[in-house]
Enzyme design. Structure first.
Site, PDB file in Angstrom:
ATOM      1  N   LYS A  15      -9.964  18.967  15.526  1.00  0.00           N
ATOM      2  CA  LYS A  15      -9.490  20.251  16.059  1.00  0.00           C
ATOM      3  C   LYS A  15     -10.660  21.221  16.145  1.00  0.00           C
ATOM      4  CE  LYS A  15      -6.698  24.051  14.461  1.00  0.00           C
ATOM      5  NZ  LYS A  15      -6.331  24.737  13.284  1.00  0.00           N
ATOM      6  N   LYS A  62     -11.919  20.003  11.223  1.00  0.00           N
ATOM      7  CA  LYS A  62     -11.469  21.263  11.819  1.00  0.00           C
ATOM      8  C   LYS A  62     -12.658  22.216  11.846  1.00  0.00           C
ATOM      9  CE  LYS A  62      -8.426  25.206  11.059  1.00  0.00           C
ATOM     10  NZ  LYS A  62      -7.168  25.682  10.473  1.00  0.00           N
TER      11      LYS A  62
HETATM   12  C1  PBG Z   1      -4.002  27.895   9.847  1.00  0.00           C
HETATM   13  C2  PBG Z   1      -4.147  27.295  11.209  1.00  0.00           C
HETATM   14  C3  PBG Z   1      -4.879  27.771  12.300  1.00  0.00           C
HETATM   15  C4  PBG Z   1      -4.616  26.904  13.346  1.00  0.00           C
HETATM   16  C5  PBG Z   1      -3.780  25.911  12.866  1.00  0.00           C
HETATM   17  N1  PBG Z   1      -3.502  26.166  11.542  1.00  0.00           N
HETATM   18  C6  PBG Z   1      -5.709  28.988  12.428  1.00  0.00           C
HETATM   19  C7  PBG Z   1      -6.976  29.105  11.702  1.00  0.00           C
HETATM   20  O1  PBG Z   1      -7.437  28.179  11.038  1.00  0.00           O
HETATM   21  O2  PBG Z   1      -7.524  30.216  11.749  1.00  0.00           O
HETATM   22  C8  PBG Z   1      -5.143  27.057  14.746  1.00  0.00           C
HETATM   23  C9  PBG Z   1      -4.261  26.525  15.814  1.00  0.00           C
HETATM   24  C10 PBG Z   1      -4.515  27.060  17.170  1.00  0.00           C
HETATM   25  O3  PBG Z   1      -5.463  27.836  17.420  1.00  0.00           O
HETATM   26  O4  PBG Z   1      -3.736  26.708  18.057  1.00  0.00           O
HETATM   27  N2  PBG Z   1      -5.080  27.657   9.024  1.00  0.00           N
END
Ligand code: PBG
Ligand code: ZN
Length: 333
Positions: free
Chosen positions: A253, A200
């Site tokens: 992601k 991520k």
């Molecule tokens: C929570 C989370 C996030 C996303 C998924 N879980 C936001 C982040 O990490 O700031 C992002 C999903 C998206 O942008 O569609 N940690």
């Protein structure tokens, strides 16, 4: 004169021969729909940053789901969104509130739609006063051990409420081990899939989500725990580590800008399902570009699905899921 092997067109002249070029094609099983559940039970609030998406209250959820289930929706991933005053604190203690939006939604969905696969995103940022994904030390840096302990408790409580899948997105080191151990200790490990948001990446693509989930960090950013966008090696290490720690599925992601990492994941974790998250910024970008006439929404979204699957994904998390279910039916005809 061309040699016999230089003729490629012979293999792609017809729709069928073009379809045969794929290793795998998109089916409804491969789509997971991310949903925002509000702590106002009556809410059905349009999310301005994600046109077409809603923050849904538990009293509106079944009605919202019915047409999607009819269209063949197979799985959802739940994000609880606490909007009430006073819910957030330093440790995110309300993340697994039995009366909170996530647990209420899980119970309701499992009871009402027994064939639906219900996953929960596991993170603290929606529930912490500082908006970071873990518990902080005095100096504002992350306390990894305390965070992991808390994340495991939350994941186990989601699983106890009926979640068939937990997906930690917090990016603490060691959280997969700690969550897997928690599931084992509570006798749930055999029936809960653990999807790790292994690769991520930090960056600009999550803006609309943070608006939707009310999870903007109060100070700083997430660059000390999410991966730097330049980091192929670190992504490979994170994937291998999470496999060792007990992940059942690996996620990459965002999606479109990181297809090289999806391919890496498919090779490193060749014996695992591979998921990719087409995140909020991708969703909104495609939506607005289509509105501006850059391309046709259905064509471009279906093309991105093909791109994900070609790269190696076997599961796609996308806010376009409801539309894609419709488009897949149209293509059958
Ligand atoms: C929570 C989370 C996030 C996303 C998924 N879980 C936001 C982040 O990490 O700031 C992002 C999903 C998206 O942008 O569609 N940690
Ligand atoms: Zn978070």
């Amino acid at each position: 004169m061309s040699s016999p092997k230089s003729i490629l067109h012979g293999g792609i002249h017809y729709p069928l021969t073009r379809a045969l070029q794929a290793e795998r094609s998109l089916t409804k099983d491969m789509l997971m729909y991310p949903m925002f559940i509000s702590d106002d039970p009556e809410a059905l609030d349009a999310i301005a940053s994600l046109p077409g998406q809603y923050r849904i209250g538990t009293n509106k959820l079944v009605e919202f789901m019915n047409p999607l289930i009819k269209k063949g929706l197979k799985s959802v991933i739940i994000f609880g969104v606490p909007l009430k005053e006073g819910v957030k604190d330093k440790t995110g203690s309300r993340a697994d509130d039995p009366e909170g939006p996530t647990i209420l939604a899980v119970r309701l969905l499992r009871k009402t739609f027994p064939d639906l696969f219900v996953a929960c995103d596991v993170c603290l940022c929606e529930y912490t006063s500082h908006g970071h994904c873990g518990i902080l030390r005095e100096d504002g840096s992350l306390n990894n051990d305390l965070s992991n302990k808390r994340l495991a408790e939350v994941a186990v409580n989601y699983a106890k409420a009926g979640a068939q899948c937990v997906a930690p997105s917090d990016m603490m080191d060691g959280r997969i081990r700690s969550i897997k151990q928690g599931l084992m200790d509570s006798g749930l490990a055999h029936k809960v899939m653990l999807i790790s948001y292994s690769a991520k990446f930090a960056g600009n693509w999550y803006g609309p989500f943070r608006d939707a989930a009310n999870s903007v960090p109060a100070f700083g950013d997430r660059r000390c725990y999410q991966l730097p966008p330049n980091a192929r090696g670190l992504a490979r290490r994170a994937i291998k580590r999470d496999m060792e720690e007990g992940a059942d599925c690996i996620m990459v992601k965002p999606g479109m800008p990181y297809l090289d990492i999806v391919r890496e994941a498919a090779e490193i974790a060749a014996d695992y399902p591979i998921s990719v998250y087409q995140v909020s910024g991708e969703y909104s970008m495609l939506y607005h570009a289509s509105k501006a006439g850059v391309f046709d929404l259905k064509s471009i979204v279906m093309e991105t699905m093909t791109n994900f699957i070609r790269a190696g994904a076997t599961l796609v998390l996308t806010y376009y899921t409801p539309d894609i279910l419709t488009w897949l039916d149209e293509e059958q005809q």
